[in-house]
Design an enzyme around this catalytic site. Structure first.
Site, PDB file in Angstrom:
ATOM      1  N   TYR A 179      22.719 -77.239   3.401  1.00 45.42           N
ATOM      2  CA  TYR A 179      21.588 -76.186   2.959  1.00 45.42           C
ATOM      3  C   TYR A 179      20.175 -76.967   3.064  1.00 45.42           C
ATOM      4  O   TYR A 179      19.201 -76.236   3.092  1.00 45.42           O
ATOM      5  CB  TYR A 179      21.835 -75.769   1.522  1.00 45.42           C
ATOM      6  CG  TYR A 179      22.783 -74.527   1.709  1.00 45.42           C
ATOM      7  CD1 TYR A 179      24.298 -74.778   1.694  1.00 45.42           C
ATOM      8  CD2 TYR A 179      22.205 -73.181   1.931  1.00 45.42           C
ATOM      9  CE1 TYR A 179      25.043 -73.677   1.560  1.00 45.42           C
ATOM     10  CE2 TYR A 179      23.257 -72.052   1.938  1.00 45.42           C
ATOM     11  CZ  TYR A 179      24.418 -72.483   1.911  1.00 45.42           C
ATOM     12  OH  TYR A 179      25.481 -71.421   2.028  1.00 45.42           O
TER      13      TYR A 179
ATOM     14  N   HIS B 289      20.831 -61.716  -0.600  1.00 44.17           N
ATOM     15  CA  HIS B 289      21.806 -62.775  -0.588  1.00 44.17           C
ATOM     16  C   HIS B 289      21.194 -64.164  -1.116  1.00 44.17           C
ATOM     17  O   HIS B 289      21.744 -65.224  -0.687  1.00 44.17           O
ATOM     18  CB  HIS B 289      22.234 -63.271   1.031  1.00 44.17           C
ATOM     19  CG  HIS B 289      22.889 -61.928   1.331  1.00 44.17           C
ATOM     20  ND1 HIS B 289      23.118 -61.815   2.947  1.00 44.17           N
ATOM     21  CD2 HIS B 289      23.783 -61.167   0.941  1.00 44.17           C
ATOM     22  CE1 HIS B 289      23.932 -60.500   3.019  1.00 44.17           C
ATOM     23  NE2 HIS B 289      24.417 -60.062   1.771  1.00 44.17           N
TER      24      HIS B 289
ATOM     25  N   THR C 220      20.180 -57.178  12.437  1.00 43.30           N
ATOM     26  CA  THR C 220      21.413 -57.648  11.747  1.00 43.30           C
ATOM     27  C   THR C 220      22.778 -56.910  12.533  1.00 43.30           C
ATOM     28  O   THR C 220      22.585 -56.014  13.221  1.00 43.30           O
ATOM     29  CB  THR C 220      21.501 -56.859  10.461  1.00 43.30           C
ATOM     30  OG1 THR C 220      22.732 -57.190   9.641  1.00 43.30           O
ATOM     31  CG2 THR C 220      21.417 -55.347  10.363  1.00 43.30           C
TER      32      THR C 220
END
Ligand code: BV8
Ligand code: ZN
Length: 256
Positions: A79, A130, A202
């Site tokens: 991350y 998210h 998406t």
């Protein structure tokens, strides 16, 4: 390439428009999408795909509480590497176009993305379904953590920092697979009140976000897929174009 008449007329008439974005929205900023090979030629990534340890995993395998509990140092490093990529990227013309929508008060941005490119492109009140790479928090007490991203090559494993309040590990501020999506109720309210839903970049694989388009259709809204890939989704207007080309064209046409 001109804006399809039915897209332009629907956006002209609409009082409320929701824009639902996914990883394709940031592809022309050089950020890799989840389920695709490298972005189209000419949109070189900020950095090449990571070789070594992480290339052995699919995002779905590392973006889970199980992966985190099994190996915090591996997941935290991944991350941090992604956050560094985001900080090195710039908003593209699509992000900037959404921020200069020519009709006041009609547009809400709901994103699945965990980057801050909509905000840096000028959008306000962006709803992050998210979470965000820029909002790490304590895995126990939930306190926000102020984490500086290394400005050199991120190692393949990196121990996460400790919470200043309770000393537990700081985790990425994202929603992992298998975790609830707290912002989905707010997104449902926005979509229920919209006459147009623009679905930008998406693949419509991840739920519950992917269900918003069917919700919009059920509420009688016009749903427009802005995506270079043909998704052939029932009842939707397919505008086969990229975000950074199509959105500026749409905003310019609406402003004329
Ligand atoms: C939940 C943060 C319940 C982390 C992410 C089986 C069936 C259905 C659902 C499930 C199932 N099994 C499990 C589930 C549920 C699961 C899910 O949907 N799994 C999928 C994989 C099947 N969902 C969940 O777990 C969610 N939670 O259900 O909780 C619950 C309820 C109560 C209590 C407890 C639990 C949580 C999901 C959130 C996961 N987190 N991100 C991180 O980033 O590391 S999701 C991740 O995928 C990203 O956020 C990303 O945005 C998102 C979706 O991907 P896309 O954005 O669509 O990206 P993709 O690469 O797929 O597509 C890009 C598209 O862009 C392509 O179409 C391409 O053509 C296009 N494109 C390319 N270039 C351009 C472009 N378009 C325009 N312009 C361009 N230039
Ligand atoms: Zn804490």
């Amino acid at each position: 390439m001109t804006v399809p008449d039915e897209v332009l007329s629907a956006c002209r008439r609409a009082r409320r428009i929701v824009v639902l974005t996914g990883a394709g929205m940031s592809a022309e900023s050089g950020l890799a999408t989840f389920r695709q090979p490298a972005p189209p030629a000419g949109h070189g990534r900020a950095t090449p795909p990571r070789e070594g340890l992480w290339s052995q995993f699919r995002p779905e395998e590392l973006a889970t509480p199980e992966a985190w509990r099994a190996d915090r140092d591996l997941v935290w490093a991944w991350y941090q590497w992604r956050t560094r990529q985001v900080l090195q990227a710039e908003p593209n013309a699509g992000h900037h176009a959404l921020a200069r929508w020519p009709v006041d008060g009609t547009i809400d941005v709901v994103t699945q993305n965990v980057d801050d490119l909509h905000e840096r492109g000028g959008s306000r009140g962006v709803l992050h379904l998210h979470g965000s790479l820029l909002a790490p928090r304590c895995e126990d007490c939930g306190a926000a953590a102020d984490v500086a991203v290394l400005d050199e090559e991120i190692p393949e494993r990196l121990p996460p920092p400790r919470c200043h309040h309770c000393r537990a590990a700081v985790r990425p501020g994202v929603v992992w697979f298998g975790e609830a999506v707290p912002a989905i109720d707010a997104a449902v309210d926005l979509v229920r009140g919209a006459e147009v839903l623009l679905v930008v970049g998406t693949s419509g694989v991840v739920h519950p976000a992917a269900g918003l388009a069917d919700l919009a259709l059920g509420a009688g809204a016009r749903v427009v897929e802005i995506n270079p890939e043909a998704l052939e989704q029932e009842g939707r207007v397919a505008w086969r174009i990229t975000a950074a080309v199509g959105l500026p064209e749409l905003v310019d046409a609406l402003g004329r």
